[in-house]
Write a protein that holds these residues in place. Structure first.
Motif, PDB file in Angstrom:
ATOM      1  N   ALA A 153      22.938 127.021  36.297  1.00 59.36           N
ATOM      2  CA  ALA A 153      22.480 125.760  35.699  1.00 59.36           C
ATOM      3  C   ALA A 153      23.577 125.144  34.834  1.00 59.36           C
ATOM      4  O   ALA A 153      23.799 123.925  34.857  1.00 59.36           O
ATOM      5  CB  ALA A 153      21.224 126.008  34.865  1.00 59.36           C
ATOM      6  N   GLY A 154      24.294 125.985  34.080  1.00 57.31           N
ATOM      7  CA  GLY A 154      25.378 125.486  33.235  1.00 57.31           C
ATOM      8  C   GLY A 154      26.519 124.913  34.046  1.00 57.31           C
ATOM      9  O   GLY A 154      27.049 123.841  33.720  1.00 57.31           O
ATOM     10  N   GLU A 155      26.893 125.592  35.122  1.00 54.26           N
ATOM     11  CA  GLU A 155      27.992 125.101  35.963  1.00 54.26           C
ATOM     12  C   GLU A 155      27.597 123.801  36.657  1.00 54.26           C
ATOM     13  O   GLU A 155      28.400 122.862  36.742  1.00 54.26           O
ATOM     14  CB  GLU A 155      28.375 126.153  36.999  1.00 54.26           C
ATOM     15  N   ALA A 156      26.360 123.741  37.145  1.00 51.19           N
ATOM     16  CA  ALA A 156      25.895 122.524  37.815  1.00 51.19           C
ATOM     17  C   ALA A 156      25.864 121.347  36.845  1.00 51.19           C
ATOM     18  O   ALA A 156      26.218 120.219  37.203  1.00 51.19           O
ATOM     19  CB  ALA A 156      24.502 122.757  38.405  1.00 51.19           C
ATOM     20  N   THR A 157      25.457 121.617  35.595  1.00 50.64           N
ATOM     21  CA  THR A 157      25.419 120.559  34.577  1.00 50.64           C
ATOM     22  C   THR A 157      26.831 120.055  34.278  1.00 50.64           C
ATOM     23  O   THR A 157      27.064 118.838  34.196  1.00 50.64           O
ATOM     24  CB  THR A 157      24.772 121.092  33.287  1.00 50.64           C
ATOM     25  N   ALA A 158      27.782 120.975  34.115  1.00 50.55           N
ATOM     26  CA  ALA A 158      29.170 120.586  33.833  1.00 50.55           C
ATOM     27  C   ALA A 158      29.748 119.764  34.981  1.00 50.55           C
ATOM     28  O   ALA A 158      30.407 118.743  34.759  1.00 50.55           O
ATOM     29  CB  ALA A 158      30.026 121.837  33.589  1.00 50.55           C
ATOM     30  N   ALA A 160      28.075 117.955  37.154  1.00 51.26           N
ATOM     31  CA  ALA A 160      27.398 116.661  37.208  1.00 51.26           C
ATOM     32  C   ALA A 160      27.913 115.724  36.115  1.00 51.26           C
ATOM     33  O   ALA A 160      28.095 114.521  36.350  1.00 51.26           O
ATOM     34  CB  ALA A 160      25.882 116.858  37.064  1.00 51.26           C
ATOM     35  N   GLN A 161      28.161 116.261  34.926  1.00 56.58           N
ATOM     36  CA  GLN A 161      28.677 115.440  33.830  1.00 56.58           C
ATOM     37  C   GLN A 161      30.073 114.912  34.144  1.00 56.58           C
ATOM     38  O   GLN A 161      30.377 113.745  33.881  1.00 56.58           O
ATOM     39  CB  GLN A 161      28.689 116.255  32.533  1.00 56.58           C
ATOM     40  N   GLY A 179      29.313 115.687  26.765  1.00 52.55           N
ATOM     41  CA  GLY A 179      28.452 116.780  27.186  1.00 52.55           C
ATOM     42  C   GLY A 179      29.101 118.128  26.938  1.00 52.55           C
ATOM     43  O   GLY A 179      29.688 118.377  25.881  1.00 52.55           O
ATOM     44  N   LEU A 180      29.028 119.002  27.920  1.00 54.80           N
ATOM     45  CA  LEU A 180      29.630 120.332  27.789  1.00 54.80           C
ATOM     46  C   LEU A 180      31.147 120.269  27.655  1.00 54.80           C
ATOM     47  O   LEU A 180      31.760 121.174  27.090  1.00 54.80           O
ATOM     48  CB  LEU A 180      29.256 121.186  29.006  1.00 54.80           C
ATOM     49  N   ASN A 188      32.944 124.252  33.425  1.00 50.90           N
ATOM     50  CA  ASN A 188      32.583 124.664  34.785  1.00 50.90           C
ATOM     51  C   ASN A 188      33.171 126.036  35.110  1.00 50.90           C
ATOM     52  O   ASN A 188      32.505 126.890  35.712  1.00 50.90           O
ATOM     53  CB  ASN A 188      33.028 123.618  35.809  1.00 50.90           C
TER      54      ASN A 188
END
Length: 263
Positions: A153-158, A160-161, A179-180, A188
């Motif tokens: 989830a963290g990698e996907a969020t990074a 996407a951002q 973001g991240l 990522n």
């Protein structure tokens, strides 16, 4: 089928597959597709281990599902990125063309074969788990699955951002620090590494599970010293100059943390 023969079969199959990817990449003159092939290869490897492994079916299904979902998400993300930039090649491979000038083709073929071998080496955690016949999940396996979910989830969020930042034409030439990316220059990569830590924890519940640490150890070395952060940062400095150097001074390279005040 013995464990040795299973691994040997996987290695030969992947070497052949990566040879095919090499010739396709050479024909279209874009070697960035090796990243896509590397990512997708883990799905094939995990499926193969789950199919032929003698371990408890529930464990085989769980570890292979974790690997396949991660592999397909990352591979599809990279495929979209490479295709969207084609025929422009990723800066890392453009640089290798310069570094290996005069002997580029054989060195790049060897590089592709090393990618195939790395998939088998890094996938030892999947293999070990698929051998375990114990008919119940261990606490380590549950903990590994939870960490895997958070990491993916963290990698996907990074990802996407970063994609959203680049999609905004107003941000052209700017450094993504939202973001991240406000807390790490490479979130990522951090979450990708945590995914491998999760696989190692999962494998730790099986006999010879300590070998699972090879995955996160190798990934960490590659990210910090070889093809990950060093090449990415060199490319970022070349393309963004002083703005990226300022970002380097204030923001952690890997582990997310609060940025330093700019001096």
């Amino acid at each position: 089928m013995s464990g040795f023969f299973i691994i040997l079969t996987a290695l030969v199959g992947l070497c052949v597959a990566f040879a095919g990817v090499y010739f396709i990449s050479r024909k279209i003159d874009n070697y960035g597709f090796v990243d896509v092939a590397w990512s997708y290869a883990f799905a094939a490897l995990a499926f193969f281990y789950a199919l032929v492994g003698p371990g408890w079916p529930v464990r085989r299904a769980l570890i292979s599902s974790m690997a396949i979902l991660w592999s397909l998400r990352l591979g599809t993300h990279l495929c979209r990125r490479v295709v969207s930039h084609h025929p422009e090649e990723d800066g890392r491979y453009a640089q290798l063309r310069k570094d290996w000038k005069g002997n580029f083709a054989p060195k790049m073929f060897g590089f592709f074969q090393l990618q195939a071998a790395s998939v088998v080496l890094l996938g030892l955690a999947f293999f070990i788990a698929c051998l375990n016949p114990e008919p119940q999940l261990h606490l380590l396996e549950i903990a590994g699955a939870i960490l895997w979910l958070l990491s993916v989830a963290g990698e996907a969020t990074a990802d996407a951002q970063l994609a959203a930042f680049k999609h905004n034409k107003a941000n052209k030439g700017r450094v993504c620090d939202v973001g991240l990316w406000h807390f790490s220059r490479h979130p990522n990569y951090f979450f990708e590494w945590m995914t491998w830590v999760a696989y190692a924890i999962f494998a730790g519940a099986s006999p010879w599970g300590w070998l699972g640490i090879i995955g996160p150890a190798v990934i960490l070395f590659l990210l910090l010293r070889v093809t990950g952060i060093p090449l990415t940062e060199e490319q970022s400095v070349r393309s963004k100059g002083e703005a990226y150097r300022r970002y380097q001074k204030t923001t952690n390279a890997f582990i997310p943390w609060f940025p330093k005040k700019s001096s």
